[in-house]
Enzyme design. Sequence first.
Site, PDB file in Angstrom:
ATOM      1  N   ARG A 159      30.130   4.105  48.197  1.00  0.00           N
ATOM      2  CA  ARG A 159      30.380   4.744  46.890  1.00  0.00           C
ATOM      3  C   ARG A 159      30.421   3.698  45.775  1.00  0.00           C
ATOM      4  O   ARG A 159      30.185   4.000  44.614  1.00  0.00           O
ATOM      5  CB  ARG A 159      31.652   5.602  46.907  1.00  0.00           C
ATOM      6  CG  ARG A 159      31.936   6.283  45.560  1.00  0.00           C
ATOM      7  CD  ARG A 159      32.774   7.559  45.668  1.00  0.00           C
ATOM      8  NE  ARG A 159      33.928   7.403  46.524  1.00  0.00           N
ATOM      9  CZ  ARG A 159      35.046   6.767  46.181  1.00  0.00           C
ATOM     10  NH1 ARG A 159      35.187   6.230  44.995  1.00  0.00           N
ATOM     11  NH2 ARG A 159      36.046   6.672  47.040  1.00  0.00           N
ATOM     12  N   TYR A 210      17.448  21.238  29.043  1.00  0.00           N
ATOM     13  CA  TYR A 210      17.478  21.690  30.440  1.00  0.00           C
ATOM     14  C   TYR A 210      18.735  22.546  30.610  1.00  0.00           C
ATOM     15  O   TYR A 210      19.809  22.179  30.114  1.00  0.00           O
ATOM     16  CB  TYR A 210      17.511  20.461  31.358  1.00  0.00           C
ATOM     17  CG  TYR A 210      17.510  20.821  32.810  1.00  0.00           C
ATOM     18  CD1 TYR A 210      16.364  21.297  33.418  1.00  0.00           C
ATOM     19  CD2 TYR A 210      18.662  20.698  33.566  1.00  0.00           C
ATOM     20  CE1 TYR A 210      16.365  21.638  34.756  1.00  0.00           C
ATOM     21  CE2 TYR A 210      18.674  21.047  34.908  1.00  0.00           C
ATOM     22  CZ  TYR A 210      17.522  21.518  35.498  1.00  0.00           C
ATOM     23  OH  TYR A 210      17.528  21.851  36.814  1.00  0.00           O
ATOM     24  N   ASP A 231      16.746  12.301  28.090  1.00  0.00           N
ATOM     25  CA  ASP A 231      16.333  12.712  29.423  1.00  0.00           C
ATOM     26  C   ASP A 231      14.803  12.571  29.461  1.00  0.00           C
ATOM     27  O   ASP A 231      14.093  13.328  28.802  1.00  0.00           O
ATOM     28  CB  ASP A 231      16.783  14.168  29.640  1.00  0.00           C
ATOM     29  CG  ASP A 231      16.407  14.707  31.010  1.00  0.00           C
ATOM     30  OD1 ASP A 231      15.464  14.187  31.617  1.00  0.00           O
ATOM     31  OD2 ASP A 231      17.056  15.676  31.447  1.00  0.00           O
ATOM     32  N   LYS A 277      12.069  14.966  40.488  1.00  0.00           N
ATOM     33  CA  LYS A 277      10.787  15.421  39.965  1.00  0.00           C
ATOM     34  C   LYS A 277       9.713  14.336  40.178  1.00  0.00           C
ATOM     35  O   LYS A 277       9.465  13.955  41.299  1.00  0.00           O
ATOM     36  CB  LYS A 277      10.957  15.813  38.501  1.00  0.00           C
ATOM     37  CG  LYS A 277      12.241  16.613  38.197  1.00  0.00           C
ATOM     38  CD  LYS A 277      12.265  17.989  38.823  1.00  0.00           C
ATOM     39  CE  LYS A 277      13.640  18.656  38.796  1.00  0.00           C
ATOM     40  NZ  LYS A 277      14.290  18.732  37.503  1.00  0.00           N
TER      41      LYS A 277
HETATM   42  C1  LIG Z   1      15.538  19.019  37.023  1.00  0.00           C
HETATM   43  C2  LIG Z   1      15.993  18.478  35.727  1.00  0.00           C
HETATM   44  C3  LIG Z   1      17.319  18.046  35.551  1.00  0.00           C
HETATM   45  C4  LIG Z   1      18.362  18.170  36.632  1.00  0.00           C
HETATM   46  O1  LIG Z   1      18.075  17.353  37.701  1.00  0.00           O
HETATM   47  P1  LIG Z   1      18.624  17.612  39.203  1.00  0.00           P
HETATM   48  O2  LIG Z   1      18.013  16.498  39.959  1.00  0.00           O
HETATM   49  O3  LIG Z   1      18.186  18.973  39.611  1.00  0.00           O
HETATM   50  O4  LIG Z   1      20.124  17.522  39.107  1.00  0.00           O
HETATM   51  C5  LIG Z   1      17.657  17.524  34.332  1.00  0.00           C
HETATM   52  N1  LIG Z   1      16.765  17.442  33.314  1.00  0.00           N
HETATM   53  C6  LIG Z   1      15.495  17.843  33.446  1.00  0.00           C
HETATM   54  C7  LIG Z   1      14.571  17.722  32.297  1.00  0.00           C
HETATM   55  C8  LIG Z   1      15.062  18.375  34.652  1.00  0.00           C
HETATM   56  O5  LIG Z   1      13.796  18.795  34.777  1.00  0.00           O
END
Ligand SMILES: *Cc1c(COP(=O)(O)O)cnc(C)c1O
Length: 406
Positions: free
Chosen positions: A69, A122, A194, A219
């Site tokens: 951790r 998101y 993000d 992603k």
């Molecule tokens: C999928 C996504 C998230 C969240 O990510 P997780 O890995 O599902 O927690 C945040 N921002 C964007 C733009 C996303 O596509």
Amino acid sequence: MESKKYKGKSTEAIHAGETFSTGVQDQQSGKTGIPLLPPIFQNSTFRFETATECASAFIDEESGYVYTRWGNPTQKVLEGKLAVLEAGEAALATASGMGAISTALLTALADGGHVVAMETLYSATYNLLNEEFPRMGIETTFVDATDPNKVESAIRPDTKVIYLESPTNPLLKLVDLAACAEIAKAHNITSIIDNTFATPCSQQPIVLGIDVVLHSMTKYLSGNGAVIAGAIVGEKEFIVAAQKGALRNFGAVISPFNAWLTLLGIPTLPLRFGQHCENAACIAAFLEAHPAVAWVRYPGLPSHPQYELAKRQMNGFGGMITMELKGGRAAGEKLVNQLQICALAVSLGDVRTLVCHPASTTHSHIPMEVRQQTGITDGLVRFSIGLEDTEDIIADLEQALGTLSF
Ligand SMILES: *Cc1c(COP(=O)(O)O)cnc(C)c1O
């Protein structure tokens, strides 16, 4: 900085951060070896030879690993790579994209304060800012950040964070990152983006002046649809504060296995992303010319309202396409039922083409008026274009679109 070491993104993605030079030694046979692929350290804790060694690891964490951790060698290799790819000083891998987002926000808002955020975020990020943080006394003003003046006007004396996405979900609106970064600097505010949709292959927000970059590595970065993982990239001071504070104490740590699976994905990111962009450009043009389609939104199409900004800010327009069907909700539902290669699934950045129709699926519980306000119209369909051959994706789209009435 290590990023100066390599000329191109693919070399960075393959070699950066891979620093295990001493290798392993079997104590019985004495045999040694240096694994070419960074190995996985799937262990929760580390053992010490002496009490003194253990004590010094607690005093100076840099001197040794203690507990996963707090940090793990597999995670460290991944973080070294991420920092170089995003041109940041340091990086932190997390259990999920939301783990990265919450950890970064809790770090920047350690003493409380106010957030100015893009209005179309998101959905879980929106919920975090709109539902969770107010309970901790943290307020957010949501603005249309496509106009940087609106960002500046919303700043209050207690504003600590400007929070952005570009391109946004699902309408692929763009934010002028350099302009927003300048506003944040002038007001001494931490700017956070993000960067999941763009990836470091398309835009490097830190180079444009943004302080902190976040990713859902679920992603494009991992790319195989095998993990949930996230990342924070920024200045060393911020990353250390995030790691020793919110990450360790709230606990959104990445598992070594997921860190390792992500490490398998990243070396092919530049290659994959280039192909995602090429395939998406081809499919966006096909959709825009199809009679069943009312409009198509793709940053690489001259019809995108911010096409000039896209060309200036992005190096490759990504794999996400959004379109509106003339036939509305019924057409959207029929389309996703008819498609065979394009899989009906949430998420994005997978090697497989994914499609979603928010009005009949993810957003079906939201009243129509509310959906329309946020731009989730009835015929809206979002694609994450994968790496299949475009002839096959287009043939699939052609047969499914051909069944629609409008
Ligand atoms: C999928 C996504 C998230 C969240 O990510 P997780 O890995 O599902 O927690 C945040 N921002 C964007 C733009 C996303 O596509």
